[in-house]
Design an enzyme around this catalytic site. Sequence first.
Site, PDB file in Angstrom:
ATOM      1  CG  HIS A  83      -2.076   0.916   1.115  1.00  0.00           C
ATOM      2  ND1 HIS A  83      -1.958   2.288   1.159  1.00  0.00           N
ATOM      3  CD2 HIS A  83      -3.402   0.659   0.953  1.00  0.00           C
ATOM      4  CE1 HIS A  83      -3.161   2.840   1.041  1.00  0.00           C
ATOM      5  NE2 HIS A  83      -4.045   1.877   0.915  1.00  0.00           N
ATOM      6  N   GLY A 164       5.033  21.347  11.427  1.00  0.00           N
ATOM      7  CA  GLY A 164       6.247  20.596  11.704  1.00  0.00           C
ATOM      8  C   GLY A 164       7.402  21.038  10.826  1.00  0.00           C
ATOM      9  N   PRO A 165       8.567  20.473  11.068  1.00  0.00           N
ATOM     10  CG  PRO A 165      10.288  19.069  11.804  1.00  0.00           C
ATOM     11  CD  PRO A 165       8.847  19.427  12.077  1.00  0.00           C
ATOM     12  CB  ALA A 166      10.943  21.638   5.737  1.00  0.00           C
ATOM     13  CG  PHE A 168      14.005  12.298   5.798  1.00  0.00           C
ATOM     14  CD1 PHE A 168      12.727  11.894   5.447  1.00  0.00           C
ATOM     15  CD2 PHE A 168      15.009  11.345   5.886  1.00  0.00           C
ATOM     16  CE1 PHE A 168      12.445  10.567   5.167  1.00  0.00           C
ATOM     17  CE2 PHE A 168      14.749  10.013   5.603  1.00  0.00           C
ATOM     18  CZ  PHE A 168      13.463   9.623   5.252  1.00  0.00           C
ATOM     19  N   GLY A 173       8.797   9.273   9.320  1.00  0.00           N
ATOM     20  CA  GLY A 173       8.317   9.740   8.026  1.00  0.00           C
ATOM     21  C   GLY A 173       7.463  10.973   8.171  1.00  0.00           C
TER      22      GLY A 173
END
Length: 614
Positions: A83, A164-166, A168, A173
Site C-alpha cells: 500500500h 512541523g519541520p521540513a 526528514f 516519516g
Amino acid sequence: MSQKLVECVPNFSEGADMAKIGEITRTIESVKGIRLLDVDPGADTNRTVVTFVGSPDDVEEAAFLAIKRASEIIDMRAHKGAHPRMGATDVCPFIPVEGVTMDDCAEMARRVGKRVGDELRIPVYLYENAATSEERRNLAHVRKGEYEGLEERLKDPYWKPDFGPADFNAGAGATAISAREFLIAYNISLNTRESKYATDIAFELRKKGRVARTGNTLPFYFKGKLAYYSENNYPCGNCDFIAKKPEGLTEHYKADHDIDFAELCSLHDVDMDKMPGRGVLRAGKFDYCKSIGWYVDEYERAQLSINLTNYRETPAHLVLEEARRLASERGLVVTGSEIVGLVPFQAILESGKYYLEKQGQSTGIPVRDIIKAAIQSMGLDDLAPFDIEKKVIGLPKEYDNALVDMTLRDLTDEVSRETPAPGGGSIAAAAGAMGAALSSMVSNLTQGKAGSEDIDAVMTENAEKAQVLKDALLLAVDEDTNAFNAYMNALRLPKKTAEEKEYRLEQMDAGLKEAVNVPWQTAVRSFEAIETAKVAAELGNVNSITDAAVGAQIAYAGVRGGLLNVLINLKDIRDKYFVEEMEKKCAELEIKATELLKMINSFVDNKLLELRRP
C-alpha cells in the site's frame, strides 16, 4: 437529542506485528470516552486501519497519542508493503458523525496537525477538507513519491509541510491529516450468479461511469459495440450530441448534463489533448459513488459493491432505488442490501423517512420506528440480522440504567422512597414528555387520512417537533437526577481550610446552576409541547381533541413543575445577577404557558359543546 460524535480512522504502517498494533490500540483506548470500533490489519499491505469514535476532545487526544506511540515503535526505514505510504501513521482522517460539522473536523485536523508537528517534530500535510490549498486536497498527490521520495520532496519549498519541520524524520516519516465524509460500504444483492450483470448496473451508478457503447445495448449495456473518439468526431456518451472539438464536448457536458468533462477524463486517465482513439466516456448517475460488480460464494449471488463517500449528497436509498430500476430493465430483481461495517444515524434516519414519505405515512414517529422502516424497505436484514445497536453509529443519547427504562410501577416506587432524587424535576420532565407524545399521537392519527391532504404537511411537521421534544424530555428525567447528584457531591467536599471552603462553595454554585438549567429546559420544552398540543387540538381529528387537551394539560404540569424546581434552587446561588435573570424568565414563561393553556381549554370546551348539540 444529539450528542457530539466524531470518527477517526488512522492508518498505521504495520500490519504483521500484532504486539505493536496492540500497543497502539491500547493507547487509543486509554483515553476515557473512546470506543474502539474496528482493527483491520493487513499482512500484504503491512498496514493496519483502526476505527474509533468519541467526543471531539477525546478523539483529538486519542489520535495524537496514537500518532506518538506509532512514531516510537514503527521504524519506516525497515518498512515494506504493497500500500502507498509515507509515515508510521500514514493518514489520520477525522469524520463528522453526529452533532459536528465538516468545518469542526477540519479544525480538529489542524489542531492535531500542529501538535504533531510542534511536539513530535513530524512533518504534517493537510488534505481533503482540511487542505490549505486545492493542490493538496488529493491524498495521492500529497503522498506522491511515498516514504522513499520524502527526503527529497521536503527540500522543495513548494512541498513545505503545513505543520512541523521540513526536515526528514527517518523513523516516523510524515503524516497526512484530514477531515472527510463518512464512507458507507454498501452492497446490493441480485437474484443472479452472473457478476457481469451486477457490473453492468454498477457502472451505470458510479460517478466514473464507463466507456460508451452503440448498437445492441438493451437490456445489457455491456453487449454493445465500443465507441471511440476520432478527429472532428467527439460524441457525448450520455446522449446523441457530437462535437467537432473536445472544447465543444466540455461545454455540452456542463450545459446539458451538469458534468465536469475534464474531471470525467481525469477519472479515466484520458488526456484531453490526445483523445482520438480513446473510448467515448459515459458518465454514471451519482456523484460520491464508487461501485463494481462481483459474485459472492457465501451468498451464491452477484452483488453491487458500493462505496458512498458523501451520504449527505448521495444517500443509499436513492442509489438502491436506481439499482432496482436498472435491474428491472434487465429482468433482474434486487433481493436486498447490506451495510458493511457501520452507518451514521442520520443516514439511516433519512432513508427511513424517505420510504415513509413515499408511502404517505407520517415521519413524526419514534426514531427507532423510522430506522426499522429503513431496514425493511431496503432489505438490510436479507443476508444477516441488522442489529441497530451494533450497526448504527451516533444513535440518540441514552443513559445506562436509565429511570425511563424502568416499568411505570418501578419508577413510581422509586420516586416514593425516602431519597431526594428522583423527585419533582424528573417527574415534571416525564409529564412534559407524555404531553408531547399525545400531541404526536393526535397529529399522526390525523395525517394521511381521506380529506386531510391540505393539512398533512402541517400535521407531520407538528408530529416531528413533538417527537424531538418527547425524546429530549425523556432524557431530562435522568438529567435532572444527575444534576442534583452533582450538587450533593459538592456538599460532601472537604471544608477545613479557607481554600477548601471557597472551592466547595464554587462547586456548589456550579452544581446548583446545572440543577437550575435542567428543569429550566424542561419548562421551556414542556411549553413547546403545549404549542404542539394547540396545533393538534385545532387541526387534528375531532375524535381525538380530548387527547390533545390532555396533552396540553399534562405538558403544563411539566412547565409548572420545571419552574418550581428552578425557583427552589435559586435561593442558595450566590450569583445575584443570575438569580434575578432566572426569576424574570420564569415569571414570563409561566404567564405565557397559563395563557396558552387557557386558550386551548376554551377551544376544546367550545368544540365539545358543539359536538353534544343535537
